[in-house]
Structures are given as C-alpha cells and as structure tokens.
Design an enzyme around this catalytic site. Structure first.
Site, PDB file in Angstrom:
ATOM      1  N   GLU A   1       3.687  11.427   6.207  1.00  0.00           N
ATOM      2  CA  GLU A   1       2.336  12.118   5.565  1.00  0.00           C
ATOM      3  C   GLU A   1       1.742  13.184   6.720  1.00  0.00           C
ATOM      4  OE1 GLU A   1       0.977  11.468   2.313  1.00  0.00           O
ATOM      5  OE2 GLU A   1       2.011   9.214   2.185  1.00  0.00           O
TER       6      GLU A   1
ATOM      7  N   ARG B   1       1.065  -0.916   0.255  1.00  0.00           N
ATOM      8  CA  ARG B   1       0.375   0.296  -0.414  1.00  0.00           C
ATOM      9  C   ARG B   1       0.508   1.467   0.281  1.00  0.00           C
ATOM     10  NH1 ARG B   1       0.218   4.368   2.327  1.00  0.00           N
ATOM     11  NH2 ARG B   1       0.142   2.924   4.888  1.00  0.00           N
TER      12      ARG B   1
HETATM   13  C1  LIG Z   1       8.398   4.457   7.083  1.00  0.00           C
HETATM   14  C2  LIG Z   1       8.146   5.644   6.191  1.00  0.00           C
HETATM   15  C3  LIG Z   1       8.441   6.099   5.171  1.00  0.00           C
HETATM   16  C4  LIG Z   1       8.804   7.441   4.830  1.00  0.00           C
HETATM   17  N1  LIG Z   1       8.413   7.728   3.490  1.00  0.00           N
HETATM   18  C5  LIG Z   1       8.682   9.023   3.075  1.00  0.00           C
HETATM   19  C6  LIG Z   1       8.519   9.121   1.429  1.00  0.00           C
HETATM   20  O1  LIG Z   1       8.590   8.384   0.858  1.00  0.00           O
HETATM   21  N2  LIG Z   1       8.829  10.492   1.013  1.00  0.00           N
HETATM   22  C7  LIG Z   1       8.795  11.788   1.772  1.00  0.00           C
HETATM   23  O2  LIG Z   1       9.319  12.752   1.890  1.00  0.00           O
HETATM   24  N3  LIG Z   1       8.997  10.757   3.349  1.00  0.00           N
HETATM   25  C8  LIG Z   1       8.747  10.319   3.646  1.00  0.00           C
HETATM   26  N4  LIG Z   1       9.069   9.139   5.222  1.00  0.00           N
HETATM   27  C9  LIG Z   1       9.034  11.019   5.917  1.00  0.00           C
HETATM   28  C10 LIG Z   1       8.103  11.611   7.101  1.00  0.00           C
HETATM   29  O3  LIG Z   1       6.878  12.114   5.989  1.00  0.00           O
HETATM   30  C11 LIG Z   1       8.526  11.637   8.204  1.00  0.00           C
HETATM   31  O4  LIG Z   1       9.045  11.557   9.278  1.00  0.00           O
HETATM   32  C12 LIG Z   1       7.783  12.936   9.039  1.00  0.00           C
HETATM   33  O5  LIG Z   1       7.541  14.207   8.282  1.00  0.00           O
HETATM   34  C13 LIG Z   1       8.136  13.897  10.243  1.00  0.00           C
HETATM   35  O6  LIG Z   1       9.026  13.611  10.147  1.00  0.00           O
HETATM   36  P1  LIG Z   1      10.658  13.569  11.289  1.00  0.00           P
HETATM   37  O7  LIG Z   1      10.543  12.194  11.097  1.00  0.00           O
HETATM   38  O8  LIG Z   1      11.883  14.376  10.841  1.00  0.00           O
HETATM   39  O9  LIG Z   1      10.288  13.835  13.066  1.00  0.00           O
HETATM   40  P2  LIG Z   1       9.758  15.739  13.214  1.00  0.00           P
HETATM   41  O10 LIG Z   1       9.340  16.811  12.189  1.00  0.00           O
HETATM   42  O11 LIG Z   1      11.800  15.673  13.353  1.00  0.00           O
HETATM   43  O12 LIG Z   1       9.387  15.392  14.755  1.00  0.00           O
HETATM   44  C14 LIG Z   1       9.112  14.732  15.980  1.00  0.00           C
HETATM   45  C15 LIG Z   1       8.335  15.102  15.974  1.00  0.00           C
HETATM   46  O13 LIG Z   1       8.055  16.369  16.707  1.00  0.00           O
HETATM   47  C16 LIG Z   1       7.007  16.043  16.866  1.00  0.00           C
HETATM   48  N5  LIG Z   1       6.656  17.994  16.022  1.00  0.00           N
HETATM   49  C17 LIG Z   1       7.415  18.332  15.395  1.00  0.00           C
HETATM   50  N6  LIG Z   1       6.621  19.391  14.959  1.00  0.00           N
HETATM   51  C18 LIG Z   1       5.677  20.041  15.783  1.00  0.00           C
HETATM   52  C19 LIG Z   1       4.945  21.128  16.433  1.00  0.00           C
HETATM   53  N7  LIG Z   1       4.896  21.666  15.400  1.00  0.00           N
HETATM   54  N8  LIG Z   1       4.161  21.257  17.054  1.00  0.00           N
HETATM   55  C20 LIG Z   1       4.114  18.908  17.945  1.00  0.00           C
HETATM   56  N9  LIG Z   1       5.009  18.540  17.377  1.00  0.00           N
HETATM   57  C21 LIG Z   1       5.504  18.674  16.605  1.00  0.00           C
HETATM   58  C22 LIG Z   1       6.233  15.668  15.889  1.00  0.00           C
HETATM   59  O14 LIG Z   1       5.062  14.875  15.823  1.00  0.00           O
HETATM   60  C23 LIG Z   1       6.990  14.475  16.012  1.00  0.00           C
HETATM   61  O15 LIG Z   1       6.540  13.169  17.530  1.00  0.00           O
HETATM   62  C24 LIG Z   1       8.661   7.600   5.421  1.00  0.00           C
HETATM   63  C25 LIG Z   1       8.639   7.652   6.860  1.00  0.00           C
HETATM   64  C26 LIG Z   1       8.740   6.278   7.395  1.00  0.00           C
HETATM   65  C27 LIG Z   1       8.916   6.413   8.780  1.00  0.00           C
END
Ligand SMILES: Cc1cc2nc3c(=O)[nH]c(=O)nc-3n(C[C@H](O)[C@H](O)[C@H](O)COP(=O)(O)OP(=O)(O)OC[C@H]3O[C@@H](n4cnc5c(N)ncnc54)[C@H](O)[C@@H]3O)c2cc1C
Length: 405
Positions: free
Chosen positions: A364, A85
């Site tokens: 996402e 998916r």
């Molecule tokens: C299996 C998997 C597949 C993925 N595939 C893709 C892909 O194909 N393409 C792509 O571009 N990305 C992809 N991602 C990345 C994914 O979109 C990001 O991990 C996601 O956007 C979160 O970003 P981060 O991991 O940097 O967390 P961060 O942004 O660093 O967040 C860390 C924590 O802080 C919280 N947080 C951050 N900002 C705030 C706020 N303003 N207020 C409150 N809480 C906050 C978050 O909710 C989270 O709990 C994938 C991730 C995974 C795990």
C-alpha cells in the site's frame, strides 16, 4: 472543539475485538504461522461478530459505525496477528469502501451488501509481476466485446487470493491513454477463466493468504465496470486512501503487542541483579515504542476524523501509514532485542511481530513512495484535487451523497 475520547460504542467494540483475539487468534496463531495456514473459520467468526462491515452504512448491510471504529478493529486484530488485519484491510478498506464510494446502486446491492454482512469476501487486485509502485506499468487488458469485457493477464501478491469471492481488478481498456486508460472491474471467482495460486515461503504474514490471480479470457459483464472507463487509476488511488488507513491503524496494534510482550519480559528477566527493565538502555527502547504508538495513533485517528467529515485525506493518511509502519517495524526490532536470544526463536511471539512488520512498510505504498509524497506536498509539487465521488461522510445520509464534477 477537539475531542480525543472514544465513544461508549467504540470502547465496547474494542473490548469485544480484544476478547475475540485473545480467545480465538492468540492461542493458535503460532501454529498457523509455522504451518503457513490461513484459518478460514476466523473470517466466519469475524462475520458472526459483525466485523466485516464495521463502517459500512446499515442501509448496505454494515454496522453503520464511523471510520475510526474500523481503525479500532484493525488495531485490535493486529495486536493478535497481521494476517487477519490484512484480511479486513483488503475486504473492507480496499474493496467494500471502494464500492461504497464509487459503485452504482446495483453494484452496491449485488456486491457490497453481502460483503458488509460477511456472507461474501472481497479483495483487491492491482499489483502485477511488473507493476507495483509504478501502477501504470500494468499489463492486464480488458477488451470490449458486445455487452462484456474480456480480461487477460495476471496479478501477484494479492491478499486473500484463494479466499475472496469477488475482486476489484484493474486493467487497461486503452493503453494509449496511460493512467487515464485504466478501468476497474468486479471479477467473481466463479467466472470461467479465473484462477488463483498462493505464494508460499513468505518472510512474514505466514498465516495470511497471498498470491497470484490469473485471467484467461475472463468474460466480465459491462455492469461490473466500476465508475467510468478510464477512471480506474483514480479509483485505485482513492481505494488506497482507505486501505492505508487500516494498515496504519494495524501498525498501532503491532506496537501495542510489542509493548505488552516487552514489558512482561522486562519484569521477568533479570541481569546484573535486577530486572532488565531497570536498565536505562532497555527503558529507552520501551519509551520509543510508547512514543511511536502515541504519535501513530494521533495521525491515524486524525485521518479517520477527516474521513468522518467527508474530507479529502490522502496526505494525512499517507503520513499516518508511513510513520505508523516505520514505528511498528522499529518497535518489533526492539522487542526482539529486549528478549535477547529468546526473542530470536519462536518460543516468544516477538520474532513473528518482526517478520510481520516488514510487509506493511512495502505494501500500500512503500516507505519510499510515502516519503516522496510527503516531500512533494510540502514543496508544493503535489496537490489533491476534489474527486468526482467522495467517500461518504459519517453518519451516512443517502441524500447527502455528494457528486462533485
Ligand atoms: C504481504 C503482501 C500483501 C500484498 N497484498 C496486496 C493486495 O492485496 N493487492 C495488491 O494489489 N497488491 C498487494 N501487495 C503488493 C504491494 O502493494 C506491492 O508489493 C507494493 O506496491 C510495491 O511494489 P513492488 O513490490 O513491485 O516493488 P517496486 O515498485 O518494484 O519497488 C522496489 C523498490 O524500489 C523502490 N522504488 C520504486 N519506485 C521508486 C521511486 N519512484 N522512488 C524511490 N524508490 C522507488 C520501492 O520503494 C522499493 O524499495 C502485497 C504485498 C505484500 C508483500
């Protein structure tokens, strides 16, 4: 008039995908998951079955079905496993639908048509080591050089990193303009200076391919700029409206799988002289799964209905994604609980459902980001403005491609 029924074509599509998942994914997925193996042949099979461009118009090589048909495909695929998916989410939801919405005719012919036919695979590179929720923190750059742009930087956590042929990549063309300085490019795997590397040791979606992309002076022709310079942030957010829709639909598939396995186990397992399904606290977990499934599906198919009308749906899609993924994680947690100790081993698939259900609450848009979005909508702090290019309504009519400035 409200109409909650599916068409005959949609019912046939569901049946076909279910039978494919039952025959070709479910019997093998335990092994693929244990070995962290992405089975490329499944992508080929999905292409054979016309599942790689379900909602892309026939003019562009797709099946020409409506957007809720894509949701049906995602539900059924994730009933088998989250990995495939996710593949459809990035290939169709994040990449092909973005080309349909924002690409020019040449880009559609060159990239969308082969992707919709399943001859090529698309993916989406937004996230970077220091830029996830905070998209504007990205560091990849694209510098104009004659008729080309030179890309430098890296992306991480990119689904289908080693599999996709084409990537939508977001990079700064003008850092001083912040969000308005990000642009979107189509990067081909074969372009010199491009490389990728899978991440191993993930908690879930272990049968999926996720990892890093590297751009070392990658020369991208200016014809591969999607939209205008500086429109990249808007394009990325619009892409997420489509990707999130598929994630939400897939979450319904996870709940369906949790219900199937749990109901079966409830009838098999006996304690205190009766089936565990006869215990009211077990029934409560089953009832919560059912409620979560039905509520999520209403939100998902309403978002799809808005897409079919060509209406803006960021708010409704965000709500569907947030709620469906939370319900799916809860359902998977309860499915393990219902299986007791057996649910804690890979003898039963529910432990995989629980590990898989965590990522959709992160990718996402994390749960927190969607919670904030919904709060802001209700409080009047956030409002969606019309986009310069909308996702075309269904059924597709080329002449009706509306451009709102
Ligand atoms: C299996 C998997 C597949 C993925 N595939 C893709 C892909 O194909 N393409 C792509 O571009 N990305 C992809 N991602 C990345 C994914 O979109 C990001 O991990 C996601 O956007 C979160 O970003 P981060 O991991 O940097 O967390 P961060 O942004 O660093 O967040 C860390 C924590 O802080 C919280 N947080 C951050 N900002 C705030 C706020 N303003 N207020 C409150 N809480 C906050 C978050 O909710 C989270 O709990 C994938 C991730 C995974 C795990």
């Amino acid at each position: 008039m409200m109409n909650f029924s599916f068409s005959e074509e949609q019912e046939m599509l569901r049946k076909m995908v279910r039978s494919f998942v039952d025959k070709e994914i479910i019997p093998n997925i335990g092994e693929w998951d244990a070995n962290q193996h992405f089975e490329r042949n499944i992508m080929k099979r999905m292409a054979d079955l016309d599942l790689m461009g379900v909602c892309i118009p026939e003019e562009y090589g797709g099946s020409g079905m409506d957007y809720n048909s894509l949701a049906i495909v995602c539900e059924e695929l994730e009933r088998g496993d989250t990995a495939y998916r996710t593949a459809v989410s990035v290939h169709t939801g994040l990449n092909s639908m973005t080309l349909l919405q924002w690409g020019n005719e040449e880009q559609k012919q060159k990239y969308l048509v082969p992707q919709a036919k399943g001859e090529k695979v698309g993916a989406f590179g937004l996230t970077e080591p220091n830029a996830g929720s905070d998209v504007a923190a990205l560091q990849t750059t694209a510098v104009k050089d004659g008729d080309d742009y030179i890309l430098n930087g890296s992306k991480t956590w990119i689904s289908l990193c080693d599999v996709a042929d084409n990537f939508l990549v977001f990079a700064y063309t003008d850092k001083s303009k912040k969000h308005h300085g990000i642009s979107c490019f189509i990067v081909e795997r074969t372009m010199p200076g491009f490389s990728s590397k899978a991440i191993k040791g993930k908690l879930g979606i272990r049968a999926g391919n996720t990892g890093e992309l590297f751009f070392d002076n990658v020369r991208v022709p200016k014809e591969n700029l999607v939209g205008q310079e500086g429109e990249g942030f808007k394009i990325a957010m619009a892409a997420l409206d489509n990707g999130r829709f598929t994630v939400a639909a897939g979450a319904c598939g996870t709940i369906m799988a949790c219900l199937e396995e749990s109901v079966k186990y409830c009838h098999e397992r006996r304690t205190f002289g009766k089936e565990i399904g006869k215990h009211q606290l077990v029934q409560q977990m089953i009832a919560k799964m059912e409620a979560g499934l039905q509520m999520s599906r209403l939100l998902v198919f309403k978002a799809g209905w808005l897409k079919n009308k060509g209406a803006r749906n960021t708010r409704e899609t965000s709500l569907a994604k947030w709620q469906a993924c939370d319900f799916a994680l809860q359902a998977a947690n309860d499915a393990v609980q219902i299986h007791g100790a057996y649910g804690y081993s890979n003898e039963y698939p529910v432990e995989r459902f629980l590990r898989n259900a965590k990522a959709p609450v992160i990718y996402e848009g994390t749960r927190e980001i969607h919670t904030i979005m919904q709060g802001e909508y209700v409080l009047g702090y956030r409002e969606d403005k019309p986009l310069s290019k909308m996702l075309p309504a269904w059924p597709y009519e080329a002449s009706k491609q509306e451009i709102i400035h």
